[in-house]
Scaffold this motif. Structure first.
Motif, PDB file in Angstrom:
ATOM      1  N   ALA A  90      37.658  38.094  32.334  1.00 22.97           N
ATOM      2  CA  ALA A  90      38.830  38.818  32.939  1.00 22.97           C
ATOM      3  C   ALA A  90      39.025  40.086  31.650  1.00 22.97           C
ATOM      4  N   THR A  91      38.609  39.610  30.480  1.00 18.91           N
ATOM      5  CA  THR A  91      38.956  40.541  29.491  1.00 18.91           C
ATOM      6  C   THR A  91      37.594  41.460  29.040  1.00 18.91           C
ATOM      7  N   VAL A  92      36.684  41.379  29.949  1.00 20.23           N
ATOM      8  CA  VAL A  92      35.562  42.228  29.579  1.00 20.23           C
ATOM      9  C   VAL A  92      35.958  43.648  30.096  1.00 20.23           C
ATOM     10  N   ASN A  93      35.985  44.522  29.723  1.00 19.63           N
ATOM     11  CA  ASN A  93      36.527  45.913  30.289  1.00 19.63           C
ATOM     12  C   ASN A  93      35.597  47.132  30.004  1.00 19.63           C
ATOM     13  N   GLY A  94      35.831  48.317  30.609  1.00 19.66           N
ATOM     14  CA  GLY A  94      35.209  49.449  30.404  1.00 19.66           C
ATOM     15  C   GLY A  94      33.467  49.253  30.735  1.00 19.66           C
ATOM     16  N   ALA A 117      23.188  32.330  45.028  1.00 18.00           N
ATOM     17  CA  ALA A 117      23.012  33.583  44.533  1.00 18.00           C
ATOM     18  C   ALA A 117      23.919  34.910  45.046  1.00 18.00           C
ATOM     19  N   ARG A 118      24.753  35.389  44.484  1.00 18.60           N
ATOM     20  CA  ARG A 118      25.580  36.204  45.039  1.00 18.60           C
ATOM     21  C   ARG A 118      26.279  37.028  44.154  1.00 18.60           C
ATOM     22  N   VAL A 119      26.589  38.341  44.993  1.00 19.05           N
ATOM     23  CA  VAL A 119      27.206  39.593  44.035  1.00 19.05           C
ATOM     24  C   VAL A 119      28.262  39.888  44.908  1.00 19.05           C
ATOM     25  N   TYR A 120      29.550  40.008  44.404  1.00 19.53           N
ATOM     26  CA  TYR A 120      30.675  40.599  45.224  1.00 19.53           C
ATOM     27  C   TYR A 120      32.009  40.681  44.311  1.00 19.53           C
ATOM     28  N   PRO A 121      32.951  41.586  44.653  1.00 24.79           N
ATOM     29  CA  PRO A 121      34.245  41.854  44.055  1.00 24.79           C
ATOM     30  C   PRO A 121      34.810  40.594  43.878  1.00 24.79           C
ATOM     31  N   ALA A 122      35.595  40.182  43.000  1.00 30.96           N
ATOM     32  CA  ALA A 122      36.282  38.640  43.312  1.00 30.96           C
ATOM     33  C   ALA A 122      37.425  38.791  42.251  1.00 30.96           C
ATOM     34  N   LEU A 123      38.782  38.291  42.756  1.00 33.23           N
ATOM     35  CA  LEU A 123      39.694  38.029  41.827  1.00 33.23           C
ATOM     36  C   LEU A 123      39.471  36.800  40.878  1.00 33.23           C
ATOM     37  N   ILE A 124      39.662  36.896  39.491  1.00 34.12           N
ATOM     38  CA  ILE A 124      39.488  35.947  38.552  1.00 34.12           C
ATOM     39  C   ILE A 124      40.739  35.799  37.683  1.00 34.12           C
ATOM     40  N   PRO A 125      41.182  34.642  37.273  1.00 37.73           N
ATOM     41  CA  PRO A 125      42.270  34.584  36.650  1.00 37.73           C
ATOM     42  C   PRO A 125      42.393  35.232  35.216  1.00 37.73           C
ATOM     43  N   LEU A 126      43.532  35.797  34.889  1.00 34.52           N
ATOM     44  CA  LEU A 126      43.393  36.454  33.383  1.00 34.52           C
ATOM     45  C   LEU A 126      43.035  35.700  32.380  1.00 34.52           C
ATOM     46  N   GLU A 127      43.413  34.501  32.340  1.00 35.78           N
ATOM     47  CA  GLU A 127      42.745  33.462  31.270  1.00 35.78           C
ATOM     48  C   GLU A 127      41.342  33.208  31.153  1.00 35.78           C
ATOM     49  N   HIS A 128      40.724  33.712  32.295  1.00 38.09           N
ATOM     50  CA  HIS A 128      39.217  33.475  32.203  1.00 38.09           C
ATOM     51  C   HIS A 128      38.456  34.419  31.195  1.00 38.09           C
ATOM     52  N   PRO A 129      37.458  34.075  30.682  1.00 33.95           N
ATOM     53  CA  PRO A 129      36.890  34.841  29.631  1.00 33.95           C
ATOM     54  C   PRO A 129      36.259  36.093  30.047  1.00 33.95           C
TER      55      PRO A 129
END
Length: 433
Positions: free
Chosen positions: A280-284, A266-278
């Motif tokens: 990645a398009t969650v904004n705002g 169980a972990r929380v951190y900022p991470a890179l995710i590929p733009l094609e990952h679902p």
């Protein structure tokens, strides 16, 4: 059959969410009665200052929350005060008095879910907390009910709207973190003290709740590894684009295999995710949670993760369920902790790293850097060299290895004469490598 006796409801707290809950209760009373099978009657609302003008009958307001909870004509208590105290005591009193409770209090549930769930079970009442995770998005109920016959392998998501707004704005505009945080405060997305959001405490509480439900084990907020976004720079987001990625604050809960058997991460951190990952398009300020189950496969839940009306929708959903159970003598799902899986320390979790460093512009530096990764069996997936002279930079992306090996490698890089500065270290998620 319609139950003749109304079900009395007490609401504790009348902030943004509490105000919307009260409004819906009063305005939609006829529909709610039809759905429940009995009238829902608001007995009172506990507030700090009953003299302040509010959009309800002043006679319903009280500053004595304990007295309201103790009333004989109250059957259900809706706790929207937030914080640990006095919420913990008030909820405990309600449950022990045979009153069902609905709460949106993630900080409380993430620490005291065992204590409160036990009280609910012992007294034959319900404890519901759908609104404690991701606002209006239904996540808790699908995990406890819809997927009760499946085996959940992983739950990962964006569960904090403030941080997602900040990272999205930085990505879109190229602005620095401090400037975007200030703008988020002006727009009402960030609190006056944003620490709980930007340092990951809020997301960690939600991760603990999700892990507990998904893996039938008791996980508390202190079990969750946590990093915030305050060190993320506009350069990090620009670099992420070069690898067809973006940066998100992720809450990740998953089953992992270690030398000691199956465990929970169980972990929380900022991470890179590929733009094609679902995700990645969650904004705002939106939230999304992706659940991966053995038989159901990948499921995604997306929507408003905060706000008065969206969160009130989740609260009312729980309230209707709890009220129906009162009418028809039913019970909601009890806490399930039969698996009792231990939580693995972050050191044992397999991860990928993105490391950006300023280096001396001379021959052999790349070989020296690669040697430090090789010493710890960390395989390099990609290397990018940029600039020259004083501006020379290396960006390294690794394959999966234990977080201990990755972090030890970074520590070794920081001690190298040829590495002027390790500028940024982020994890990479959402890939199969």
């Amino acid at each position: 059959m319609m139950r003749s006796r109304p079900i009395g409801v007490a609401v504790l707290g009348m902030g943004n969410v509490g105000t919307e809950v009260v409004r819906i209760l009063l305005e939609n009373s006829a529909d709610l009665q039809s759905r429940v099978g009995a009238p829902l009657e608001l007995r009172g609302v506990a507030v700090r200052d009953a003299s302040r003008p509010r959009p309800i009958d002043p006679g319903l307001l009280t500053e004595d929350a304990a007295e309201l909870v103790a009333r004989d004509d109250v059957d259900l208590v809706v706790e929207l005060m937030g914080g640990i105290y006095p919420a913990r005591d008030l909820i405990g009193t309600a449950l022990k008095s045979g009153k069902s409770v609905v709460t949106a209090n993630k900080a409380l549930i993430a620490v005291y879910t065992g204590e409160l769930s036990t009280a609910a079970a012992e007294n034959g009442v319900d404890l519901y907390y759908e609104a404690a995770v991701a606002g209006a998005i239904p996540v808790v109920r699908p995990l406890t009910q819809s997927l009760a016959g499946d085996t959940v392998q992983r739950v990962a998501g964006i569960v904090n709207g403030t941080t997602n707004y900040i990272l999205s704005a930085m990505d879109e505009t190229g602005a620095d973190y401090d400037d975007v945080l200030a703008e988020a405060g002006r727009l009402g997305y960030a609190e006056a003290d944003p620490t709980a959001d930007v340092e990951g405490y809020d997301a960690a509480s939600k991760a603990a709740i999700l892990a507990s439900i998904a893996f039938h084990s008791r996980v508390t907020a202190s079990d969750v590894y946590r990093e915030g976004i305050s060190r993320i720079t506009s350069d990090d987001l620009e670099d992420a684009k070069k690898f067809d990625c973006t940066v998100k604050l992720l809450s990740i809960c998953e089953r992992i295999r270690t030398d000691d058997g199956e465990r929970i991460s169980a972990r929380v951190y900022p991470a890179l995710i590929p733009l094609e990952h679902p995700l990645a398009t969650v904004n705002g300020a939106f939230n999304a949670v992706v659940v991966e189950a053995e038989n159901a496969g990948r499921l995604m839940f997306y929507g408003q993760g905060a706000g008065g009306a969206p969160t009130a929708s989740a609260v009312l959903g729980d309230l209707v369920m709890a009220a129906r159970n009162r009418v028809f003598h039913g019970r909601g799902p009890l806490e399930s902790t039969y698996a009792s899986l231990p939580v693995a320390p972050i050191d044992d979790v397999p991860t990928r790293y993105y490391v950006s460093m300023k280096v001396a512009d001379r021959a052999g530096v790349l070989q020296q850097v690669a040697g430090e990764f090789s010493k710890r069996n960390v395989s390099i997936a990609a290397v990018r060299q940029e600039g020259a002279g004083a501006g020379a930079r290396l960006i390294v992306v690794t394959h999966r290895a234990s977080d201990r090996a990755q972090s030890e490698t970074v520590a070794a890089l920081e001690e190298m004469d040829s590495v002027i500065k390790v500028s940024s270290v982020l994890r990479l998620e959402g890939t199969d490598d």
